[in-house]
Write a protein that holds these residues in place. Sequence first.
Motif, mmCIF file in Angstrom:
data_model
loop_
_atom_site.group_PDB
_atom_site.id
_atom_site.type_symbol
_atom_site.label_atom_id
_atom_site.label_comp_id
_atom_site.label_asym_id
_atom_site.label_seq_id
_atom_site.Cartn_x
_atom_site.Cartn_y
_atom_site.Cartn_z
ATOM 1 N N ARG A 1 0.845 -1.185 0.000
ATOM 2 C CA ARG A 1 0.000 0.000 0.000
ATOM 3 C C ARG A 1 0.884 1.241 0.000
ATOM 4 N NH1 ARG A 1 -4.072 -0.732 4.942
ATOM 5 N NH2 ARG A 1 -2.939 -2.645 5.409
ATOM 6 N N ARG A 2 0.361 2.338 -0.517
ATOM 7 C CA ARG A 2 1.098 3.590 -0.471
ATOM 8 C C ARG A 2 1.059 4.127 0.958
ATOM 9 N NH1 ARG A 2 -0.607 7.291 -5.513
ATOM 10 N NH2 ARG A 2 1.358 8.291 -4.949
ATOM 11 N N ILE A 3 2.154 4.711 1.377
ATOM 12 C CA ILE A 3 2.314 5.142 2.759
ATOM 13 C C ILE A 3 2.175 6.661 2.852
ATOM 14 C CG2 ILE A 3 3.819 5.111 4.777
ATOM 15 C CD1 ILE A 3 2.813 2.342 3.806
ATOM 16 N N ILE A 4 1.404 7.107 3.824
ATOM 17 C CA ILE A 4 1.310 8.531 4.150
ATOM 18 C C ILE A 4 2.364 8.806 5.210
ATOM 19 C CG2 ILE A 4 -0.182 10.409 4.911
ATOM 20 C CD1 ILE A 4 -2.569 8.521 4.357
ATOM 21 N N ARG A 5 3.297 9.677 4.907
ATOM 22 C CA ARG A 5 4.410 9.968 5.816
ATOM 23 C C ARG A 5 4.116 11.272 6.556
ATOM 24 N NH1 ARG A 5 5.612 8.580 0.864
ATOM 25 N NH2 ARG A 5 6.839 6.708 0.453
ATOM 26 N N VAL A 6 3.976 11.171 7.861
ATOM 27 C CA VAL A 6 3.671 12.343 8.690
ATOM 28 C C VAL A 6 4.678 12.388 9.830
ATOM 29 C CG1 VAL A 6 1.982 13.492 10.151
ATOM 30 C CG2 VAL A 6 1.218 12.239 8.129
ATOM 31 N N GLY A 7 5.418 13.474 9.917
ATOM 32 C CA GLY A 7 6.391 13.627 10.983
ATOM 33 C C GLY A 7 5.805 14.356 12.180
ATOM 34 N N ARG A 8 6.164 13.885 13.365
ATOM 35 C CA ARG A 8 5.869 14.631 14.591
ATOM 36 C C ARG A 8 6.980 15.666 14.758
ATOM 37 N NH1 ARG A 8 3.217 11.874 19.471
ATOM 38 N NH2 ARG A 8 4.730 13.145 20.565
ATOM 39 N N PHE A 9 6.993 16.644 13.868
ATOM 40 C CA PHE A 9 8.025 17.681 13.983
ATOM 41 C C PHE A 9 7.566 18.975 13.330
ATOM 42 C CE2 PHE A 9 9.931 14.853 10.513
ATOM 43 C CZ PHE A 9 9.420 15.589 9.456
ATOM 44 N N ALA A 10 8.432 19.992 13.421
ATOM 45 C CA ALA A 10 8.129 21.348 12.948
ATOM 46 C C ALA A 10 6.942 21.925 13.724
ATOM 47 C CB ALA A 10 7.862 21.374 11.451
ATOM 48 N N GLY A 11 6.935 21.705 15.046
ATOM 49 C CA GLY A 11 5.879 22.263 15.868
ATOM 50 C C GLY A 11 5.554 21.492 17.126
ATOM 51 N N GLN A 12 6.181 20.317 17.334
ATOM 52 C CA GLN A 12 5.884 19.511 18.523
ATOM 53 C C GLN A 12 6.705 20.032 19.707
ATOM 54 O OE1 GLN A 12 3.544 17.668 19.191
ATOM 55 N NE2 GLN A 12 4.144 16.455 20.927
ATOM 56 N N TYR A 13 6.438 21.300 20.052
ATOM 57 C CA TYR A 13 7.227 21.984 21.071
ATOM 58 C C TYR A 13 6.499 22.158 22.391
ATOM 59 C CZ TYR A 13 10.244 23.359 17.150
ATOM 60 O OH TYR A 13 11.073 23.360 16.044
ATOM 61 N N ALA A 14 5.242 21.738 22.489
ATOM 62 C CA ALA A 14 4.476 21.888 23.730
ATOM 63 C C ALA A 14 4.008 20.520 24.203
ATOM 64 C CB ALA A 14 3.281 22.815 23.512
ATOM 65 N N LYS A 15 4.041 20.311 25.517
ATOM 66 C CA LYS A 15 3.656 19.019 26.084
ATOM 67 C C LYS A 15 2.725 19.217 27.268
ATOM 68 C CE LYS A 15 4.995 15.384 25.380
ATOM 69 N NZ LYS A 15 4.389 14.323 24.542
ATOM 70 N N PRO A 16 1.699 18.367 27.385
ATOM 71 C CA PRO A 16 0.855 18.405 28.583
ATOM 72 C C PRO A 16 1.609 17.841 29.775
ATOM 73 C CG PRO A 16 0.240 16.548 27.209
ATOM 74 C CD PRO A 16 1.285 17.311 26.443
ATOM 75 N N ARG A 17 1.223 18.261 30.947
ATOM 76 C CA ARG A 17 1.881 17.783 32.166
ATOM 77 C C ARG A 17 0.826 17.346 33.168
ATOM 78 N NH1 ARG A 17 6.357 16.437 30.474
ATOM 79 N NH2 ARG A 17 7.226 16.427 32.567
ATOM 80 N N SER A 18 1.191 16.428 34.026
ATOM 81 C CA SER A 18 0.254 15.920 35.022
ATOM 82 C C SER A 18 0.057 16.890 36.177
ATOM 83 C CB SER A 18 0.738 14.564 35.544
ATOM 84 O OG SER A 18 2.040 14.671 36.082
ATOM 85 N N ALA A 19 0.975 17.829 36.367
ATOM 86 C CA ALA A 19 0.866 18.827 37.440
ATOM 87 C C ALA A 19 1.397 20.164 36.929
ATOM 88 C CB ALA A 19 1.636 18.388 38.675
ATOM 89 N N ASP A 20 0.850 21.244 37.459
ATOM 90 C CA ASP A 20 1.278 22.584 37.034
ATOM 91 C C ASP A 20 2.641 22.960 37.582
ATOM 92 O OD1 ASP A 20 -1.011 23.082 35.560
ATOM 93 O OD2 ASP A 20 -2.077 23.985 37.259
ATOM 94 N N THR A 21 3.039 22.317 38.677
ATOM 95 C CA THR A 21 4.303 22.663 39.317
ATOM 96 C C THR A 21 5.126 21.419 39.591
ATOM 97 O OG1 THR A 21 3.321 22.573 41.537
ATOM 98 C CG2 THR A 21 3.338 24.720 40.416
ATOM 99 N N GLU A 22 6.403 21.638 39.830
ATOM 100 C CA GLU A 22 7.338 20.563 40.174
ATOM 101 C C GLU A 22 8.137 21.015 41.388
ATOM 102 O OE1 GLU A 22 11.204 18.214 38.232
ATOM 103 O OE2 GLU A 22 10.099 19.710 37.067
ATOM 104 N N THR A 23 8.349 20.119 42.344
ATOM 105 C CA THR A 23 9.088 20.446 43.561
ATOM 106 C C THR A 23 10.344 19.599 43.656
ATOM 107 O OG1 THR A 23 7.052 21.057 44.725
ATOM 108 C CG2 THR A 23 8.982 20.572 46.070
ATOM 109 N N ARG A 24 11.466 20.265 43.875
ATOM 110 C CA ARG A 24 12.745 19.580 44.103
ATOM 111 C C ARG A 24 13.420 20.198 45.315
ATOM 112 N NH1 ARG A 24 15.748 19.429 38.145
ATOM 113 N NH2 ARG A 24 13.947 18.689 36.908
ATOM 114 N N ASP A 25 13.794 19.357 46.257
ATOM 115 C CA ASP A 25 14.514 19.815 47.454
ATOM 116 C C ASP A 25 13.824 21.004 48.107
ATOM 117 O OD1 ASP A 25 16.515 17.882 46.971
ATOM 118 O OD2 ASP A 25 17.548 19.234 45.590
ATOM 119 N N GLY A 26 12.505 20.936 48.181
ATOM 120 C CA GLY A 26 11.752 21.985 48.837
ATOM 121 C C GLY A 26 11.485 23.218 47.994
#
Length: 460
Positions: free
Chosen positions: A100-125
């Motif tokens: 079959r012919r393949i549709i080539r789609v890259g996860r790039f040229a814009g994959q610069y934002a990511k969801p996170r499980s928490a709004d903040t991160e704590t290290r050493d207080g």
Amino acid sequence: MRDWRPDSWREFPARQQPTYPDGEAVEEVVRQLAALPPLVTSWEVESLREQLAEAAAGRRFLLQGGACAESFADCRAGRLTNKLKILLQMSLVLTYGLRRRIIRVGRFAGQYAKPRSADTETRDGVTLPSYRGDLVNAPEFTPGARTPDPVRMLRGYERAALTLNFIRALVEGGFADLHHPEYWDLDFVRHSPRSAEYQRMVESIGESLRFMETLAGTRLEEMGRVDFFTSHEGLHLHYEQAQTRRVPHREGFYTLSTHYPWIGMRTADPGGAHVEFFRGVRNPIGIKVGPAMTPEWLLDLLEILDPGKEPGRITLIHRFGHDRIAECLPPLIEAVRRTGRTVLWSCDPMHGNTEKVSNGYKTRRFDTILSELEQAFEIHHRMGSRLGGVHLELTGENVTECIGGARGLSESDLARAYHTEVDPRLNHEQALETAMLIARLGRANGGGRLETGAPGAEPR
């Protein structure tokens, strides 16, 4: 249906958005972005939409892959070339194996934002905002790096434009020419246990191409280049809004930051801002579908995002994990079938199989990735449905982030070349091996289990 505007999403609850300290600075960046040329064109978007409709009908197969989260620092010629190489090599394998012919789609040229499980991160207080991708802030754990900066949206646009320009130049210049697949080789593929199998496949394709050209009496120039499309999660709504516009001679709006945005599970609320935004654009839309997705929830999304039941509009990217797919996927297939919709089903075997191992690294095991793919083919085939694509997090670099594969990477190997800031990726060898396994699964009566002991099959 209620009126829609590129900014009507602001009237709805918006999840996973950064909290900027200066709201006027955000609006100024949005104004600047809106005045810049689009990154992609509406006719490219429409071409992709047509091809996705063909994939849903079984005439093409979608290969979507790339980094979990791009970094600005990765906008370098060598790394971009390697990303293109691995996707081209995988598409060559899939074309050969699936016929079959393949549709080539890259996860790039814009994959610069990511969801996170928490709004903040704590290290050493110390508590700071979470890293939400280079489009928002920087990964270093300092107040200056972690404070969301709207100017980064402009930097993301610039790097996306540079990436697209370079990829297009490579493709137009013949880098993707099927007459010369040797251009795509990476140095370390020579040492892969599957390199001989890949080389035999390349030679067979070359012989077939030369045979067709001998019969035709001319060089098949259309084999000299391929279509290539971009995708990213449409997470940062200010960024997406800024690149959304009408175009001459076409109806409706397009978000021209990418060809193919998708909505993640964390933002797939039918009453939320992301669904409101993407219901109004003409692009094909992906929807990530995880274990929490109920048939009722999914049907609500489809009715909002695709009221006209248009082929090519919706791709459902399921990502349940190898231990949940048998339970979660069949009810959704049946629910969609009852609506009479034509959607493209794609399997993401990465996100549901993430785990943290004893040495603290977040990783994925190759055998569980393979297991989810096997089950996806089997379930769709058994239910009279069709798996028409795969969605993979991968890199063209020789990283050690996922366990297993033909080389048998172990937990102790992870520290050797673990470079991701967010999620672990398949390296080049693992990605190419995955393509070979998908090709075999696709040949097995429309989708079936690999037989232990079959030529080239991995023991389970």
